[in-house]
Write an enzyme that holds these catalytic residues in place. Structure first.
Site, PDB file in Angstrom:
ATOM      1  CB  SER A  52      -0.925   0.014   1.216  1.00 49.55           C
ATOM      2  OG  SER A  52      -1.842  -1.055   1.181  1.00 49.55           O
TER       3      SER A  52
ATOM      4  N   GLY B 191      -5.890  -3.496  -7.913  1.00 50.38           N
ATOM      5  CA  GLY B 191      -7.053  -2.708  -7.531  1.00 50.38           C
ATOM      6  C   GLY B 191      -6.667  -1.358  -6.949  1.00 50.38           C
TER       7      GLY B 191
ATOM      8  CB  SER C  75     -13.067   1.085   0.773  1.00 50.66           C
ATOM      9  OG  SER C  75     -12.132   1.008  -0.292  1.00 50.66           O
TER      10      SER C  75
ATOM     11  CD  GLN D 105      -8.263  -0.644  -3.309  1.00 51.72           C
ATOM     12  OE1 GLN D 105      -9.265  -0.815  -4.007  1.00 51.72           O
ATOM     13  NE2 GLN D 105      -7.316  -1.544  -3.220  1.00 51.72           N
TER      14      GLN D 105
ATOM     15  CG  ASP E 119      -5.899  -7.028   2.041  1.00 51.33           C
ATOM     16  OD1 ASP E 119      -6.900  -7.343   1.373  1.00 51.33           O
ATOM     17  OD2 ASP E 119      -5.266  -5.977   1.856  1.00 51.33           O
TER      18      ASP E 119
ATOM     19  NE  ARG F   4      -8.091 -12.217  -1.327  1.00 55.46           N
ATOM     20  CZ  ARG F   4      -7.318 -11.157  -1.166  1.00 55.46           C
ATOM     21  NH1 ARG F   4      -7.499 -10.370  -0.116  1.00 55.46           N
ATOM     22  NH2 ARG F   4      -6.374 -10.875  -2.040  1.00 55.46           N
TER      23      ARG F   4
END
Length: 427
Positions: A21, A92, A165, A167, A314, A345
Protein backbone atom coordinates in the site's frame (compact mmCIF):
# COMPACT_ATOMS: atom_id res chain seq x y z
CA UNK A 1 3.19 -25.95 -9.34
CA UNK A 2 4.97 -25.56 -6.01
CA UNK A 3 5.30 -28.42 -3.53
CA UNK A 4 5.20 -27.84 0.24
CA UNK A 5 6.35 -30.35 2.84
CA UNK A 6 5.41 -30.66 6.51
CA UNK A 7 8.00 -28.93 8.75
CA UNK A 8 8.96 -29.69 12.34
CA UNK A 9 9.56 -26.08 13.42
CA UNK A 10 10.20 -22.54 12.19
CA UNK A 11 13.09 -20.45 13.53
CA UNK A 12 15.04 -17.37 12.53
CA UNK A 13 15.14 -13.63 11.92
CA UNK A 14 14.11 -12.06 8.62
CA UNK A 15 12.62 -9.08 6.81
CA UNK A 16 9.60 -9.17 4.53
CA UNK A 17 9.18 -7.12 1.32
CA UNK A 18 8.12 -3.48 1.47
CA UNK A 19 4.55 -2.52 2.22
CA UNK A 20 2.45 -2.76 -0.94
CA UNK A 21 0.00 0.00 0.00
CA UNK A 22 2.79 2.42 0.92
CA UNK A 23 4.84 1.53 -2.18
CA UNK A 24 1.91 2.39 -4.47
CA UNK A 25 1.34 5.71 -2.75
CA UNK A 26 5.04 6.61 -2.67
CA UNK A 27 5.25 6.37 -6.46
CA UNK A 28 1.91 8.11 -7.06
CA UNK A 29 2.46 11.01 -4.69
CA UNK A 30 6.07 11.49 -5.80
CA UNK A 31 4.86 11.67 -9.40
CA UNK A 32 2.32 14.35 -8.52
CA UNK A 33 4.74 16.33 -6.34
CA UNK A 34 7.23 18.99 -7.24
CA UNK A 35 10.80 17.74 -6.90
CA UNK A 36 12.80 14.51 -6.97
CA UNK A 37 11.95 11.71 -4.54
CA UNK A 38 14.13 8.73 -3.61
CA UNK A 39 12.14 5.70 -2.46
CA UNK A 40 13.85 2.94 -0.45
CA UNK A 41 12.27 -0.39 0.45
CA UNK A 42 9.88 -0.30 -2.52
CA UNK A 43 8.01 -3.55 -3.19
CA UNK A 44 9.04 -4.68 -6.72
CA UNK A 45 5.94 -6.87 -7.04
CA UNK A 46 3.70 -7.01 -10.10
CA UNK A 47 1.04 -4.66 -8.69
CA UNK A 48 3.45 -1.89 -7.71
CA UNK A 49 5.31 -2.22 -11.00
CA UNK A 50 1.94 -1.62 -12.70
CA UNK A 51 1.78 1.74 -10.90
CA UNK A 52 5.27 2.68 -12.13
CA UNK A 53 4.36 1.65 -15.68
CA UNK A 54 1.17 3.72 -15.66
CA UNK A 55 2.90 6.90 -14.50
CA UNK A 56 5.70 6.47 -17.02
CA UNK A 57 3.04 6.43 -19.74
CA UNK A 58 1.66 9.63 -18.24
CA UNK A 59 5.03 11.29 -18.84
CA UNK A 60 6.78 10.86 -15.47
CA UNK A 61 10.47 9.89 -15.38
CA UNK A 62 10.92 6.95 -13.00
CA UNK A 63 14.06 4.88 -12.47
CA UNK A 64 13.65 1.58 -10.63
CA UNK A 65 16.21 -1.02 -9.60
CA UNK A 66 15.06 -3.64 -7.13
CA UNK A 67 13.69 -1.88 -4.05
CA UNK A 68 15.16 1.53 -5.00
CA UNK A 69 13.10 4.00 -7.03
CA UNK A 70 13.75 7.58 -8.13
CA UNK A 71 10.82 9.71 -9.28
CA UNK A 72 11.09 13.09 -11.01
CA UNK A 73 7.85 14.75 -9.94
CA UNK A 74 6.23 17.35 -12.16
CA UNK A 75 3.41 18.67 -9.99
CA UNK A 76 -0.34 18.15 -10.41
CA UNK A 77 -0.45 19.36 -13.98
CA UNK A 78 2.79 17.84 -15.24
CA UNK A 79 1.05 14.69 -16.47
CA UNK A 80 0.50 14.28 -20.21
CA UNK A 81 -2.41 12.61 -21.97
CA UNK A 82 -1.44 9.01 -22.77
CA UNK A 83 -1.57 7.83 -26.35
CA UNK A 84 -2.67 4.37 -25.31
CA UNK A 85 -4.88 2.59 -22.78
CA UNK A 86 -3.27 2.27 -19.34
CA UNK A 87 -3.20 -1.43 -18.42
CA UNK A 88 -2.88 -1.76 -14.65
CA UNK A 89 -2.84 -5.57 -14.57
CA UNK A 90 -4.24 -7.04 -11.35
CA UNK A 91 -3.86 -3.98 -9.14
CA UNK A 92 -7.05 -2.71 -7.53
CA UNK A 93 -5.10 -0.04 -5.65
CA UNK A 94 -3.61 1.31 -8.88
CA UNK A 95 -6.88 1.61 -10.77
CA UNK A 96 -8.93 3.09 -7.92
CA UNK A 97 -6.39 5.65 -6.70
CA UNK A 98 -5.54 6.62 -10.27
CA UNK A 99 -9.22 7.28 -10.89
CA UNK A 100 -9.02 9.96 -8.21
CA UNK A 101 -5.83 11.47 -9.67
CA UNK A 102 -7.02 11.36 -13.28
CA UNK A 103 -10.33 12.94 -12.28
CA UNK A 104 -8.31 16.13 -11.72
CA UNK A 105 -6.70 16.06 -15.18
CA UNK A 106 -8.19 17.94 -18.18
CA UNK A 107 -7.64 15.09 -20.62
CA UNK A 108 -8.99 11.67 -21.58
CA UNK A 109 -7.67 8.41 -20.12
CA UNK A 110 -8.81 4.78 -20.29
CA UNK A 111 -7.88 2.32 -17.52
CA UNK A 112 -7.93 -1.42 -18.17
CA UNK A 113 -7.02 -4.42 -16.02
CA UNK A 114 -6.97 -8.20 -16.15
CA UNK A 115 -9.98 -10.52 -15.79
CA UNK A 116 -9.98 -10.13 -12.00
CA UNK A 117 -10.05 -6.32 -12.23
CA UNK A 118 -12.85 -6.55 -14.79
CA UNK A 119 -15.00 -8.25 -12.12
CA UNK A 120 -14.23 -5.84 -9.28
CA UNK A 121 -16.64 -2.95 -8.54
CA UNK A 122 -15.45 0.50 -9.61
CA UNK A 123 -18.78 2.29 -9.10
CA UNK A 124 -17.94 2.87 -5.43
CA UNK A 125 -15.19 5.24 -6.68
CA UNK A 126 -16.76 6.44 -9.94
CA UNK A 127 -19.98 7.55 -8.21
CA UNK A 128 -18.50 10.15 -5.86
CA UNK A 129 -16.02 11.31 -8.49
CA UNK A 130 -18.94 11.99 -10.84
CA UNK A 131 -20.57 14.01 -8.06
CA UNK A 132 -17.39 16.09 -8.00
CA UNK A 133 -17.72 16.77 -11.73
CA UNK A 134 -15.53 14.17 -13.43
CA UNK A 135 -16.87 12.42 -16.52
CA UNK A 136 -16.45 8.68 -16.00
CA UNK A 137 -17.84 5.80 -18.02
CA UNK A 138 -17.32 2.07 -18.23
CA UNK A 139 -19.06 -1.27 -18.48
CA UNK A 140 -22.22 -1.73 -16.44
CA UNK A 141 -23.00 1.99 -16.24
CA UNK A 142 -19.48 2.81 -15.19
CA UNK A 143 -19.25 0.16 -12.49
CA UNK A 144 -16.66 -2.07 -14.19
CA UNK A 145 -13.43 -1.65 -16.13
CA UNK A 146 -12.44 -0.60 -18.72
CA UNK A 147 -12.98 2.84 -17.21
CA UNK A 148 -12.82 6.02 -19.31
CA UNK A 149 -12.12 9.30 -17.50
CA UNK A 150 -12.11 12.95 -18.53
CA UNK A 151 -11.43 15.12 -15.53
CA UNK A 152 -10.95 18.72 -14.44
CA UNK A 153 -13.16 21.48 -12.97
CA UNK A 154 -13.98 19.51 -9.84
CA UNK A 155 -15.92 20.77 -6.84
CA UNK A 156 -15.65 19.59 -3.26
CA UNK A 157 -18.37 17.32 -1.90
CA UNK A 158 -19.50 15.77 1.36
CA UNK A 159 -19.65 12.01 0.89
CA UNK A 160 -20.83 9.25 3.22
CA UNK A 161 -19.13 6.06 2.05
CA UNK A 162 -21.22 2.91 2.59
CA UNK A 163 -18.00 0.88 2.98
CA UNK A 164 -14.82 1.38 4.99
CA UNK A 165 -12.36 1.33 2.12
CA UNK A 166 -8.95 2.99 1.98
CA UNK A 167 -9.08 2.86 -1.81
CA UNK A 168 -12.40 4.72 -1.97
CA UNK A 169 -11.25 7.23 0.64
CA UNK A 170 -7.91 7.81 -1.06
CA UNK A 171 -9.42 8.36 -4.51
CA UNK A 172 -11.83 10.98 -3.15
CA UNK A 173 -9.15 12.75 -1.11
CA UNK A 174 -6.77 12.89 -4.08
CA UNK A 175 -9.48 14.35 -6.29
CA UNK A 176 -10.38 16.76 -3.49
CA UNK A 177 -6.88 18.23 -3.48
CA UNK A 178 -7.64 19.83 -6.85
CA UNK A 179 -11.36 20.50 -6.29
CA UNK A 180 -12.93 23.84 -5.43
CA UNK A 181 -13.73 24.10 -1.72
CA UNK A 182 -13.59 21.37 0.91
CA UNK A 183 -14.04 17.64 0.29
CA UNK A 184 -15.22 15.63 3.29
CA UNK A 185 -15.56 11.86 3.51
CA UNK A 186 -17.29 9.89 6.26
CA UNK A 187 -16.84 6.12 6.62
CA UNK A 188 -18.58 3.56 8.85
CA UNK A 189 -15.31 2.32 10.41
CA UNK A 190 -11.70 3.42 10.27
CA UNK A 191 -9.95 2.25 7.10
CA UNK A 192 -6.21 2.32 6.47
CA UNK A 193 -4.77 5.81 6.80
CA UNK A 194 -1.57 5.49 4.75
CA UNK A 195 -2.83 8.18 2.36
CA UNK A 196 -3.39 10.72 5.13
CA UNK A 197 -0.01 10.02 6.73
CA UNK A 198 1.93 10.21 3.47
CA UNK A 199 0.13 13.31 2.21
CA UNK A 200 1.22 15.03 5.43
CA UNK A 201 4.85 14.17 4.64
CA UNK A 202 4.29 15.87 1.25
CA UNK A 203 3.25 19.04 3.14
CA UNK A 204 -0.46 18.59 2.45
CA UNK A 205 -2.91 19.53 5.21
CA UNK A 206 -5.30 16.65 5.91
CA UNK A 207 -7.86 16.92 8.71
CA UNK A 208 -8.89 13.66 10.33
CA UNK A 209 -11.73 13.55 12.84
CA UNK A 210 -13.96 10.95 14.47
CA UNK A 211 -15.74 9.19 11.63
CA UNK A 212 -14.07 10.90 8.70
CA UNK A 213 -11.49 13.11 7.02
CA UNK A 214 -11.42 16.23 4.84
CA UNK A 215 -9.07 18.21 2.62
CA UNK A 216 -9.18 21.69 1.12
CA UNK A 217 -8.66 22.02 -2.62
CA UNK A 218 -5.80 23.83 -4.30
CA UNK A 219 -2.98 22.15 -2.34
CA UNK A 220 0.33 21.21 -3.96
CA UNK A 221 2.46 18.21 -3.03
CA UNK A 222 6.08 19.05 -2.14
CA UNK A 223 8.54 16.15 -2.22
CA UNK A 224 10.05 15.16 1.14
CA UNK A 225 13.17 14.07 -0.76
CA UNK A 226 13.26 10.52 0.61
CA UNK A 227 10.67 7.91 1.57
CA UNK A 228 11.53 4.69 3.40
CA UNK A 229 8.92 1.96 2.97
CA UNK A 230 8.61 -0.42 5.97
CA UNK A 231 7.96 -4.15 5.65
CA UNK A 232 4.39 -5.09 4.79
CA UNK A 233 2.44 -6.40 7.77
CA UNK A 234 0.09 -8.23 5.38
CA UNK A 235 3.11 -10.19 4.16
CA UNK A 236 4.49 -10.60 7.67
CA UNK A 237 1.12 -12.10 8.65
CA UNK A 238 1.92 -15.31 6.78
CA UNK A 239 5.26 -15.77 8.55
CA UNK A 240 3.63 -14.94 11.89
CA UNK A 241 0.95 -17.53 11.15
CA UNK A 242 3.54 -20.20 10.41
CA UNK A 243 5.31 -19.53 13.70
CA UNK A 244 1.98 -19.45 15.55
CA UNK A 245 0.83 -22.90 14.36
CA UNK A 246 4.07 -24.90 13.90
CA UNK A 247 5.13 -26.28 17.32
CA UNK A 248 8.55 -25.22 18.59
CA UNK A 249 8.76 -22.13 16.40
CA UNK A 250 10.40 -18.79 17.24
CA UNK A 251 10.63 -15.99 14.67
CA UNK A 252 11.56 -12.29 14.67
CA UNK A 253 10.44 -10.16 11.70
CA UNK A 254 12.35 -6.89 11.54
CA UNK A 255 11.27 -3.43 10.36
CA UNK A 256 7.54 -4.09 9.90
CA UNK A 257 4.96 -1.33 9.51
CA UNK A 258 2.60 -1.43 12.50
CA UNK A 259 0.16 1.29 11.51
CA UNK A 260 -2.81 0.96 13.90
CA UNK A 261 -5.20 0.79 10.93
CA UNK A 262 -3.40 -2.37 9.79
CA UNK A 263 -2.62 -4.27 13.00
CA UNK A 264 -5.85 -6.22 13.29
CA UNK A 265 -3.88 -9.42 12.63
CA UNK A 266 -1.74 -8.76 15.71
CA UNK A 267 -4.83 -8.13 17.84
CA UNK A 268 -6.38 -11.38 16.60
CA UNK A 269 -3.25 -13.41 17.33
CA UNK A 270 -3.03 -11.96 20.84
CA UNK A 271 -6.74 -12.60 21.46
CA UNK A 272 -6.20 -16.22 20.39
CA UNK A 273 -3.41 -16.56 22.97
CA UNK A 274 -0.29 -16.05 20.85
CA UNK A 275 3.05 -15.28 22.53
CA UNK A 276 3.75 -12.12 20.52
CA UNK A 277 5.43 -8.79 21.28
CA UNK A 278 6.68 -5.66 19.54
CA UNK A 279 10.30 -4.56 19.93
CA UNK A 280 12.32 -1.52 18.83
CA UNK A 281 9.21 0.58 18.14
CA UNK A 282 9.88 3.75 16.14
CA UNK A 283 8.38 6.14 13.55
CA UNK A 284 9.64 6.27 9.94
CA UNK A 285 8.18 8.84 7.51
CA UNK A 286 5.12 9.19 9.72
CA UNK A 287 4.50 5.43 9.86
CA UNK A 288 5.00 3.42 13.07
CA UNK A 289 7.50 0.59 12.62
CA UNK A 290 8.64 -2.26 14.90
CA UNK A 291 10.27 -5.67 15.04
CA UNK A 292 7.74 -8.43 15.77
CA UNK A 293 8.71 -11.43 17.89
CA UNK A 294 6.50 -14.52 18.07
CA UNK A 295 6.87 -17.90 19.78
CA UNK A 296 4.65 -20.94 19.30
CA UNK A 297 2.02 -21.54 21.94
CA UNK A 298 -1.36 -23.33 21.72
CA UNK A 299 -4.17 -21.07 20.46
CA UNK A 300 -7.93 -20.95 20.99
CA UNK A 301 -10.82 -19.89 18.80
CA UNK A 302 -12.43 -16.43 18.96
CA UNK A 303 -15.12 -14.37 17.23
CA UNK A 304 -13.82 -11.67 14.86
CA UNK A 305 -16.34 -9.01 13.88
CA UNK A 306 -17.21 -5.33 13.76
CA UNK A 307 -14.80 -2.44 13.59
CA UNK A 308 -11.68 -4.65 13.54
CA UNK A 309 -12.59 -6.14 10.14
CA UNK A 310 -11.29 -3.26 7.96
CA UNK A 311 -7.99 -3.52 9.87
CA UNK A 312 -7.46 -7.14 8.82
CA UNK A 313 -9.58 -7.72 5.71
CA UNK A 314 -6.56 -8.86 3.66
CA UNK A 315 -5.45 -11.20 6.43
CA UNK A 316 -8.70 -13.19 6.73
CA UNK A 317 -7.39 -16.04 4.48
CA UNK A 318 -4.40 -16.65 6.75
CA UNK A 319 -6.49 -16.12 9.90
CA UNK A 320 -8.68 -18.98 8.64
CA UNK A 321 -5.58 -21.18 8.40
CA UNK A 322 -4.54 -20.23 11.95
CA UNK A 323 -8.06 -21.08 13.15
CA UNK A 324 -7.82 -24.62 11.76
CA UNK A 325 -5.11 -25.26 14.38
CA UNK A 326 -6.75 -23.43 17.29
CA UNK A 327 -8.82 -25.14 19.95
CA UNK A 328 -12.54 -24.48 19.56
CA UNK A 329 -14.60 -22.37 17.19
CA UNK A 330 -13.44 -19.28 15.32
CA UNK A 331 -16.13 -17.14 13.68
CA UNK A 332 -15.48 -14.36 11.15
CA UNK A 333 -18.38 -11.92 10.65
CA UNK A 334 -18.98 -8.61 8.83
CA UNK A 335 -16.46 -9.50 6.10
CA UNK A 336 -18.64 -9.43 2.99
CA UNK A 337 -15.94 -7.22 1.40
CA UNK A 338 -14.03 -10.48 0.87
CA UNK A 339 -16.38 -11.28 -2.00
CA UNK A 340 -14.98 -8.47 -4.17
CA UNK A 341 -11.25 -9.02 -3.73
CA UNK A 342 -8.98 -10.69 -6.32
CA UNK A 343 -11.31 -13.66 -5.90
CA UNK A 344 -14.40 -14.24 -3.80
CA UNK A 345 -12.19 -15.00 -0.83
CA UNK A 346 -14.98 -16.51 1.26
CA UNK A 347 -15.57 -19.19 -1.36
CA UNK A 348 -11.92 -19.75 -2.26
CA UNK A 349 -10.68 -19.94 1.34
CA UNK A 350 -13.41 -22.41 2.28
CA UNK A 351 -12.94 -24.49 -0.85
CA UNK A 352 -9.15 -24.74 -0.61
CA UNK A 353 -8.96 -25.44 3.12
CA UNK A 354 -11.62 -28.13 2.80
CA UNK A 355 -9.33 -29.91 0.33
CA UNK A 356 -6.80 -30.15 3.15
CA UNK A 357 -9.38 -31.52 5.57
CA UNK A 358 -10.30 -28.38 7.49
CA UNK A 359 -13.67 -28.09 9.19
CA UNK A 360 -14.78 -24.77 7.72
CA UNK A 361 -18.13 -23.45 6.50
CA UNK A 362 -19.00 -20.25 4.63
CA UNK A 363 -21.54 -17.71 5.84
CA UNK A 364 -23.04 -14.74 4.04
CA UNK A 365 -20.44 -12.38 5.48
CA UNK A 366 -17.61 -14.63 6.64
CA UNK A 367 -16.93 -18.17 7.81
CA UNK A 368 -16.95 -20.57 10.75
CA UNK A 369 -13.90 -22.73 11.49
CA UNK A 370 -13.74 -25.61 13.98
CA UNK A 371 -10.35 -26.61 15.31
CA UNK A 372 -7.97 -28.11 15.69
CA UNK A 373 -8.03 -30.10 12.44
CA UNK A 374 -5.49 -32.71 11.37
CA UNK A 375 -4.75 -31.42 7.87
CA UNK A 376 -3.70 -33.75 5.06
CA UNK A 377 -1.65 -32.76 2.03
CA UNK A 378 -3.62 -32.08 -1.15
CA UNK A 379 -3.46 -30.23 -4.46
CA UNK A 380 -4.58 -26.64 -3.90
CA UNK A 381 -5.02 -23.71 -6.29
CA UNK A 382 -4.21 -20.04 -5.73
CA UNK A 383 -6.94 -19.09 -8.24
CA UNK A 384 -4.56 -16.33 -9.30
CA UNK A 385 -4.95 -14.71 -5.85
CA UNK A 386 -1.64 -14.10 -4.03
CA UNK A 387 -3.14 -14.30 -0.57
CA UNK A 388 -4.93 -17.59 -1.27
CA UNK A 389 -1.67 -19.02 -2.63
CA UNK A 390 0.28 -18.04 0.49
CA UNK A 391 -2.47 -19.16 2.87
CA UNK A 392 -2.61 -22.65 1.39
CA UNK A 393 1.20 -22.83 1.45
CA UNK A 394 1.25 -22.07 5.19
CA UNK A 395 -1.47 -24.68 5.74
CA UNK A 396 0.78 -27.13 3.89
CA UNK A 397 3.50 -26.66 6.51
CA UNK A 398 1.33 -28.33 9.18
CA UNK A 399 -0.44 -30.81 6.87
CA UNK A 400 0.72 -34.43 6.80
CA UNK A 401 2.45 -35.37 3.58
CA UNK A 402 2.92 -33.12 0.58
CA UNK A 403 0.81 -30.15 -0.49
CA UNK A 404 0.99 -28.85 -4.07
CA UNK A 405 0.07 -25.24 -4.95
CA UNK A 406 -1.14 -24.61 -8.48
CA UNK A 407 -0.54 -21.16 -10.03
CA UNK A 408 2.00 -20.09 -7.37
CA UNK A 409 3.28 -17.24 -9.55
CA UNK A 410 0.49 -14.98 -8.28
CA UNK A 411 2.33 -14.75 -4.95
CA UNK A 412 4.92 -12.46 -6.56
CA UNK A 413 2.25 -9.75 -6.64
CA UNK A 414 2.97 -8.93 -2.98
CA UNK A 415 5.73 -11.25 -1.71
CA UNK A 416 8.56 -11.94 -4.16
CA UNK A 417 10.81 -14.62 -2.66
CA UNK A 418 8.07 -16.00 -0.40
CA UNK A 419 9.03 -19.66 -0.76
CA UNK A 420 12.73 -18.89 -0.28
CA UNK A 421 11.90 -17.08 2.99
CA UNK A 422 9.93 -20.11 4.19
CA UNK A 423 12.77 -22.47 3.27
CA UNK A 424 15.26 -20.30 5.18
CA UNK A 425 13.22 -20.67 8.38
CA UNK A 426 12.18 -24.31 8.09
CA UNK A 427 13.79 -26.96 10.27
Amino acid sequence: MKKIQHVSSFKGTLRVPGDKSISHRAVMFSSMAKGTTQIRGFLPGADCLSTISAFRRLGIEIEQSGDRVQVQGKGWYGLTEPSEILDIGNSGTTIRLMMGILATQPFHTVLLGDESIARRPMGRVAGPLRQMGARIDGRGEGNFAPIAIRGGNLKGIEYHSPVASAQVKSAILLAGLQAAGITTLYEPELSRDHTERMLSSFQVEVNSFAGGVNVTGGQELISPGEIEVPGDISSAAFILAAAAIVPGSYVVIEHVGVNPSRTGILDVLLAMGADLRLQNERVVNGEPVADIEIKYTPLHGITIEGEIIPRLIDEVPIIAVIATQAEGTTIVKDAAELKVKETNRIDTVVGELRKLGASIDPTEDGMVIEGPSMLQGAVCDSHGDHRIGMATAIAGLVAKGETAILNPGSIDVSFPGFFEKLAGLSL
